[in-house]
Design a protein around this motif. Structure first.
Motif, mmCIF file in Angstrom:
data_model
loop_
_atom_site.group_PDB
_atom_site.id
_atom_site.type_symbol
_atom_site.label_atom_id
_atom_site.label_comp_id
_atom_site.label_asym_id
_atom_site.label_seq_id
_atom_site.Cartn_x
_atom_site.Cartn_y
_atom_site.Cartn_z
ATOM 1 N N ILE A 107 0.736 -1.213 0.122
ATOM 2 C CA ILE A 107 -0.069 0.006 -0.121
ATOM 3 C C ILE A 107 0.981 1.132 0.043
ATOM 4 C CG2 ILE A 107 -1.748 1.258 1.182
ATOM 5 C CD1 ILE A 107 -2.655 -1.144 2.332
ATOM 6 N N VAL A 108 0.515 2.321 -1.023
ATOM 7 C CA VAL A 108 1.503 3.395 -0.882
ATOM 8 C C VAL A 108 0.839 4.702 -0.386
ATOM 9 C CG1 VAL A 108 2.441 2.718 -3.419
ATOM 10 C CG2 VAL A 108 0.547 4.062 -3.152
ATOM 11 N N ASP A 109 1.962 5.505 0.179
ATOM 12 C CA ASP A 109 1.565 6.487 0.922
ATOM 13 C C ASP A 109 1.274 7.488 -0.173
ATOM 14 O OD1 ASP A 109 1.564 9.054 1.779
ATOM 15 O OD2 ASP A 109 3.379 8.567 3.493
ATOM 16 N N TYR B 79 -10.102 14.733 -4.394
ATOM 17 C CA TYR B 79 -10.025 14.830 -2.715
ATOM 18 C C TYR B 79 -8.829 14.164 -2.309
ATOM 19 C CZ TYR B 79 -10.748 13.479 2.250
ATOM 20 O OH TYR B 79 -10.618 13.316 3.415
ATOM 21 N N VAL B 80 -7.893 13.439 -2.980
ATOM 22 C CA VAL B 80 -6.699 12.866 -2.740
ATOM 23 C C VAL B 80 -5.742 14.191 -2.887
ATOM 24 C CG1 VAL B 80 -4.698 11.331 -3.591
ATOM 25 C CG2 VAL B 80 -7.133 10.541 -3.461
ATOM 26 N N ARG B 81 -5.902 15.091 -3.866
ATOM 27 C CA ARG B 81 -5.184 16.207 -4.115
ATOM 28 C C ARG B 81 -4.957 16.918 -2.571
ATOM 29 N NH1 ARG B 81 -1.998 14.178 -7.389
ATOM 30 N NH2 ARG B 81 -2.622 14.084 -9.564
ATOM 31 N N THR C 256 -3.373 9.196 -14.541
ATOM 32 C CA THR C 256 -2.621 7.910 -14.283
ATOM 33 C C THR C 256 -3.394 7.443 -13.006
ATOM 34 O OG1 THR C 256 -0.595 8.870 -14.961
ATOM 35 C CG2 THR C 256 -0.403 7.000 -13.648
ATOM 36 N N MET C 257 -3.916 8.473 -12.141
ATOM 37 C CA MET C 257 -4.290 7.669 -10.898
ATOM 38 C C MET C 257 -5.681 7.011 -11.419
ATOM 39 S SD MET C 257 -3.878 10.572 -7.889
ATOM 40 C CE MET C 257 -2.552 10.818 -7.066
ATOM 41 N N PHE C 258 -6.330 7.857 -12.304
ATOM 42 C CA PHE C 258 -7.670 7.397 -12.888
ATOM 43 C C PHE C 258 -7.487 5.887 -13.289
ATOM 44 C CE2 PHE C 258 -11.244 6.800 -15.653
ATOM 45 C CZ PHE C 258 -12.223 7.144 -15.043
ATOM 46 N N HIS C 259 -6.466 5.864 -14.135
ATOM 47 C CA HIS C 259 -6.166 4.458 -15.016
ATOM 48 C C HIS C 259 -6.024 3.561 -13.763
ATOM 49 C CE1 HIS C 259 -4.569 2.422 -18.359
ATOM 50 N NE2 HIS C 259 -3.730 1.766 -17.573
ATOM 51 N N SER C 260 -5.291 3.683 -12.832
ATOM 52 C CA SER C 260 -4.806 2.627 -11.716
ATOM 53 C C SER C 260 -6.306 2.285 -10.944
ATOM 54 C CB SER C 260 -3.655 3.065 -11.010
ATOM 55 O OG SER C 260 -2.675 3.238 -11.534
ATOM 56 N N ILE C 261 -6.790 3.298 -10.683
ATOM 57 C CA ILE C 261 -8.068 3.009 -9.792
ATOM 58 C C ILE C 261 -9.254 2.295 -10.911
ATOM 59 C CG2 ILE C 261 -10.184 4.089 -8.796
ATOM 60 C CD1 ILE C 261 -8.210 6.569 -8.282
HETATM 61 C C1 HEC Z 1 -7.106 -3.279 -0.756
HETATM 62 C C2 HEC Z 1 -6.004 -2.063 -0.439
HETATM 63 C C3 HEC Z 1 -6.389 -1.037 -1.448
HETATM 64 C C4 HEC Z 1 -7.510 -0.127 -1.543
HETATM 65 C C5 HEC Z 1 -8.837 -0.357 -0.950
HETATM 66 C C6 HEC Z 1 -7.083 1.032 -2.494
HETATM 67 N N1 HEC Z 1 -5.726 0.761 -2.686
HETATM 68 FE FE1 HEC Z 1 -4.926 2.262 -3.957
HETATM 69 N N2 HEC Z 1 -3.217 1.067 -3.870
HETATM 70 C C7 HEC Z 1 -3.164 -0.084 -2.933
HETATM 71 C C8 HEC Z 1 -1.665 -0.524 -3.477
HETATM 72 C C9 HEC Z 1 -1.153 -2.242 -2.784
HETATM 73 C C10 HEC Z 1 -1.039 0.156 -4.123
HETATM 74 C C11 HEC Z 1 0.090 0.167 -4.966
HETATM 75 C C12 HEC Z 1 0.098 -0.634 -6.341
HETATM 76 C C13 HEC Z 1 1.213 -0.814 -6.938
HETATM 77 O O1 HEC Z 1 1.895 -0.017 -7.420
HETATM 78 O O2 HEC Z 1 1.747 -1.861 -6.866
HETATM 79 C C14 HEC Z 1 -2.049 1.205 -4.650
HETATM 80 C C15 HEC Z 1 -1.841 2.328 -5.382
HETATM 81 C C16 HEC Z 1 -2.652 3.482 -5.595
HETATM 82 C C17 HEC Z 1 -1.992 4.554 -6.500
HETATM 83 C C18 HEC Z 1 -0.945 4.831 -7.249
HETATM 84 C C19 HEC Z 1 -1.307 4.361 -8.831
HETATM 85 C C20 HEC Z 1 -0.140 4.156 -9.492
HETATM 86 O O3 HEC Z 1 -0.548 4.011 -10.894
HETATM 87 O O4 HEC Z 1 0.983 3.903 -9.071
HETATM 88 C C21 HEC Z 1 -3.293 5.464 -6.272
HETATM 89 C C22 HEC Z 1 -3.246 6.804 -6.891
HETATM 90 C C23 HEC Z 1 -4.226 4.819 -5.257
HETATM 91 N N3 HEC Z 1 -3.729 3.552 -4.943
HETATM 92 C C24 HEC Z 1 -5.354 5.317 -5.185
HETATM 93 C C25 HEC Z 1 -6.585 4.746 -4.409
HETATM 94 C C26 HEC Z 1 -7.915 5.206 -4.294
HETATM 95 C C27 HEC Z 1 -8.466 6.639 -4.932
HETATM 96 C C28 HEC Z 1 -8.638 4.230 -3.714
HETATM 97 C C29 HEC Z 1 -10.167 4.265 -3.620
HETATM 98 C C30 HEC Z 1 -10.774 4.223 -4.810
HETATM 99 C C31 HEC Z 1 -7.574 3.078 -3.466
HETATM 100 N N4 HEC Z 1 -6.548 3.348 -4.101
HETATM 101 C C32 HEC Z 1 -8.144 2.055 -2.811
HETATM 102 C C33 HEC Z 1 -3.912 -0.711 -2.346
HETATM 103 C C34 HEC Z 1 -5.346 -0.257 -2.167
#
Ligand code: HEC
Length: 214
Positions: free
Chosen positions: A139-141, A184-186, A154-159
């Motif tokens: 899980i990332v900070d 909101y994350v911003r 990019t965030m949108f793509h990953s979500i």
């Molecule tokens: C189950 C736990 C979990 C939940 C719930 C979760 N995330 Fe994540 N998120 C992660 C992990 C783990 C990563 C790291 C992915 C990686 O790069 O390996 C991550 C990465 C990200 C990234 C970076 C993406 C990238 O391209 O590197 C963003 C932005 C993010 N999360 C936003 C969100 C948002 C907004 C939500 C809610 C809609 C959310 N996350 C819900 C676990 C979670």
């Protein structure tokens, strides 16, 4: 005699559907007896429901939670078309967030959705310290510089598609909700104190902070 048998038939019909009240008696219109609505936490009975359009027919009811192809939910954004691959991920940085400014009410709603969907892992303040931290790896900070400079697209793509241990949110959140959560994350990254309590009055500072950066 005629009257008597009519009453007997009515009584018979009335009682034929009794018994276990969770299963209707004779089902002659299955799509009325069994709800087509999506029962989020129910096991879909594969003898009645099928997600395979080719398998429908007979008593089987075809159902999936996807919108009808080519349709857009009222009030939602246009479909996101970049593919789920490394090329799509790279290109996603150029996709702009359609929500440049958001009202304080919209921002409070985005905060609520963030806390429900994202906070479990990323933490209420984005610091990777939600209840699932330690249980889900990697899980990332979100307040780290790498994510402060990460494009909204990019965030949108990953979500939308999910990334490694983070699942896809495409079916839980509409496109509009996903874009607004990013806004909101911003606010978490900017150090602006966001209005996380939905009963609290939104601070006007939230609005101005979110219109500065897209
Ligand atoms: C189950 C736990 C979990 C939940 C719930 C979760 N995330 Fe994540 N998120 C992660 C992990 C783990 C990563 C790291 C992915 C990686 O790069 O390996 C991550 C990465 C990200 C990234 C970076 C993406 C990238 O391209 O590197 C963003 C932005 C993010 N999360 C936003 C969100 C948002 C907004 C939500 C809610 C809609 C959310 N996350 C819900 C676990 C979670």
């Amino acid at each position: 005699m005629y009257k008597f048998s009519a009453i007997a038939i009515i009584v018979l019909i009335a009682f034929s559907s009794c018994g276990d009240n969770r299963t209707p008696g004779r089902v002659y219109a299955p799509d009325m007896a069994y709800s087509r609505t999506y029962e989020a936490y129910d096991l879909l009975d594969s003898t009645k429901f099928t997600g395979d359009v080719l398998d429908k027919g007979g008593d089987k009811i075809y159902f999936n939670a996807q919108p009808v192809p080519g349709t857009i939910k009222r009030g939602d954004e246009f479909p996101y078309t970049l593919p789920h691959d490394s090329v799509g991920y790279k290109l996603s940085a150029s996709v702009a967030n359609p929500f440049v400014g958001m009202s304080s009410v919209e921002m409070m709603e985005a905060a609520r959705l963030y806390n429900i969907n994202c906070g479990v892992c990323h933490g209420e303040k984005g610091k990777a310290n939600g209840p699932m931290s330690g249980k889900v790896g990697g899980i990332v900070d979100l307040t780290l510089p790498a994510y402060v400079t990460m494009a909204d697209g990019t965030m949108f793509h990953s979500i939308t598609y999910g990334k490694n241990n983070m699942g896809s949110y495409a079916s839980q959140l509409t496109r509009k909700q996903r874009w607004q959560i990013i806004k909101y994350v911003r606010t978490l990254q900017g150090g602006v104190k966001p209005a996380t309590d939905s009963t609290a009055k939104a601070a006007p500072a939230v609005d101005s902070a979110t219109t500065t950066k897209n």
